[in-house]
Design a protein around this motif. Structure first.
Motif, short mmCIF file in Angstrom:
data_model
loop_
_atom_site.label_atom_id
_atom_site.label_comp_id
_atom_site.label_asym_id
_atom_site.label_seq_id
_atom_site.Cartn_x
_atom_site.Cartn_y
_atom_site.Cartn_z
N VAL A 109 0.91 -1.32 -0.04
CA VAL A 109 -0.06 0.11 0.04
C VAL A 109 0.97 1.18 -0.05
O VAL A 109 1.59 1.59 1.05
N VAL A 110 0.85 2.00 -1.13
CA VAL A 110 1.76 2.93 -1.22
C VAL A 110 1.09 4.29 -1.52
O VAL A 110 0.14 4.46 -1.78
N ALA A 111 2.11 5.32 -1.21
CA ALA A 111 1.27 6.62 -1.32
C ALA A 111 1.31 7.15 -2.80
O ALA A 111 2.10 6.86 -3.88
N SER A 112 0.09 7.59 -3.20
CA SER A 112 -0.24 7.72 -4.76
C SER A 112 0.22 9.58 -5.17
O SER A 112 -0.04 9.91 -6.08
N ASN A 113 0.50 10.05 -3.91
CA ASN A 113 0.79 11.38 -4.10
C ASN A 113 2.09 11.87 -3.14
O ASN A 113 2.45 11.09 -2.27
N HIS A 114 2.87 12.83 -3.47
CA HIS A 114 3.90 13.25 -2.44
C HIS A 114 3.36 14.60 -1.74
O HIS A 114 2.33 15.19 -1.92
N VAL A 115 3.70 14.19 -0.46
CA VAL A 115 3.25 15.35 0.52
C VAL A 115 4.45 15.51 1.64
O VAL A 115 5.39 14.54 1.89
N THR A 116 4.40 16.58 2.17
CA THR A 116 5.17 16.98 3.41
C THR A 116 4.24 17.61 4.46
O THR A 116 3.60 18.74 4.14
#
Length: 401
Positions: free
Chosen positions: A121-128
């Motif tokens: 289950v991986v991130a579909s967007n970049h975020v800080t």
């Protein structure tokens, strides 16, 4: 930042157009997760006079009428017979899109119980994302935004009391606090903006007296430095607000991110929290970072703490975790960071599992995220929020002893 300064934060009532959009968007998230916990959804809303536009992109087996749900929220908030915008007469335009490969995009909830599957289950967007906590209040939140939320909540409650039927659901509160060395010292100013149904309500002087006696003074009597003769109090400082709500100003999902977080006293990702299923990394990471920061302060490791989490597309966990204690740390920041990484599974699926995010609507009568959409998503003591639990305190104390 200088040693002495004034900082102001605001909050708005459920009838503010931006918050009305947030509630409609999160009501859709609630409904989908209540019927199908595997749902993926992004729901965005825009409101203006007499019209609402709703965009829903989803992968879900839930079935419901989005326009009817929106009208129900509008009515419950209090826009029933209001001229210019109400649940019965407003035009609702919808754009409903099923995501390509919808079945594959739904979350197989059973995977959360399989430790070996969490990396899939991986991130579909970049975020800080940033989480913040401090010892200014029992909620481990900055005092200005806590007091602003208290006033906004009180204003919304007041309009349901006998004699205040002339008040509309749309309102705003701002509180400015004087600080010295980042510690609250006094109330600099308090501003309340309340909208009326018509000019037939009380005149400006009478409204100011009523709101000061029934709202401002009771709400600020404790939990802070309190009103004093130097505190400036403004009630509708630009004159009567007639009509209010979407008939007066437009609204948009996700436009009140500072109110949702820390009242701009601390950093946040800037991404909207409402209208997204709890597998969206910008929402999940914000809750995870707040949880870590709150536990660091609760454990007495610092009086003030910011936690930064950075996630990258295609990866299951954060690529960076940073801790900043603003010089208040009783333990080295690097040591705190190491212990947080050791104690908590910060993979996307690990956070969803730890907080039980997919199942929260079912556990709260199908209305969890909608309730969360107003009066802040951090520091709430009226909801049992998993990211507000101080369940790491004993472990942090033991590991950093």
């Amino acid at each position: 930042m200088s040693r002495a300064f004034v900082f102001a934060s605001e909050s708005v009532t459920p009838g503010h157009p931006d918050k009305l959009c947030d509630q409609i968007s999160d009501a859709i998230v609630d409904r989908m997760l209540d019927e199908d916990p595997a749902s993926r959804v992004i729901a965005e809303c825009a409101i203006a006079s007499s019209i609402l536009f709703l965009s829903v992109r989803q992968a879900s087996e839930a079935r419901f009428d989005a326009a009817d749900l929106a009208r129900s929220v509008i009515s419950e908030v209090g826009y029933t017979e209001v001229a210019g915008f109400n649940a019965r007469d407003c035009t609702i335009m919808t754009s409903l899109q099923t995501l390509p490969g919808a079945h594959q995009q739904r979350l197989d909830v059973s995977l959360l119980a399989d430790e070996g599957a969490l990396d899939g289950v991986v991130a579909s967007n970049h975020v800080t994302a940033f989480g913040y906590a401090c010892d200014q209040t029992p909620q481990r939140m900055p005092l200005p935004v806590v007091l602003a939320h208290r006033l906004a909540r009180g204003l919304d409650a007041l309009r349901h009391e006998p004699g205040f039927e002339y008040l509309l659901p749309d309102g705003k509160a701002q509180v400015a606090v004087s600080f010295e060395d980042r510690s609250p010292k006094g109330l600099y100013s308090v501003t309340v903006v309340a909208s009326q149904r018509s000019a037939a309500g009380p005149d400006a002087a009478a409204l100011e007296r009523l709101l000061r006696e029934r709202l401002v003074e009771p709400c600020l009597a404790d939990g802070g430095p309190g009103l004093d003769p130097q505190t400036r109090v403004f009630i509708n400082p630009e004159g009567p607000v007639i009509g209010g709500g979407p008939a007066l100003h437009s609204g948009l999902t996700g436009r009140k991110t500072a109110i949702d977080a820390y009242g701009e006293y601390a950093r946040h990702s800037g991404a909207a929290l409402s209208g997204k299923d709890p597998l969206r990394i910008d929402r999940v990471a914000s809750y995870a970072a707040r949880h870590l920061a709150r536990n660091v302060v609760a454990a007495g490791l610092a009086s003030e703490c910011e936690v930064q989490l950075t996630y990258s597309i295609g990866l299951p966990g954060p690529v960076s975790l940073q801790v900043h204690t603003y010089g208040t740390g009783r333990v080295r920041e690097e040591r705190i960071r190491e212990q947080l990484e050791h104690l908590v599974d910060l993979r996307l699926a690990g956070v969803v599992r730890r907080f039980g995010l997919q199942g929260l609507p079912r556990a709260h009568d199908g209305r969890f995220y909608r309730r969360l959409a107003v009066f802040g998503q951090m520091g709430r003591d009226d909801l049992d929020l998993p990211w507000e639990r101080e369940d790491l305190v004993d472990m942090l104390k033991a590991e950093t002893a």
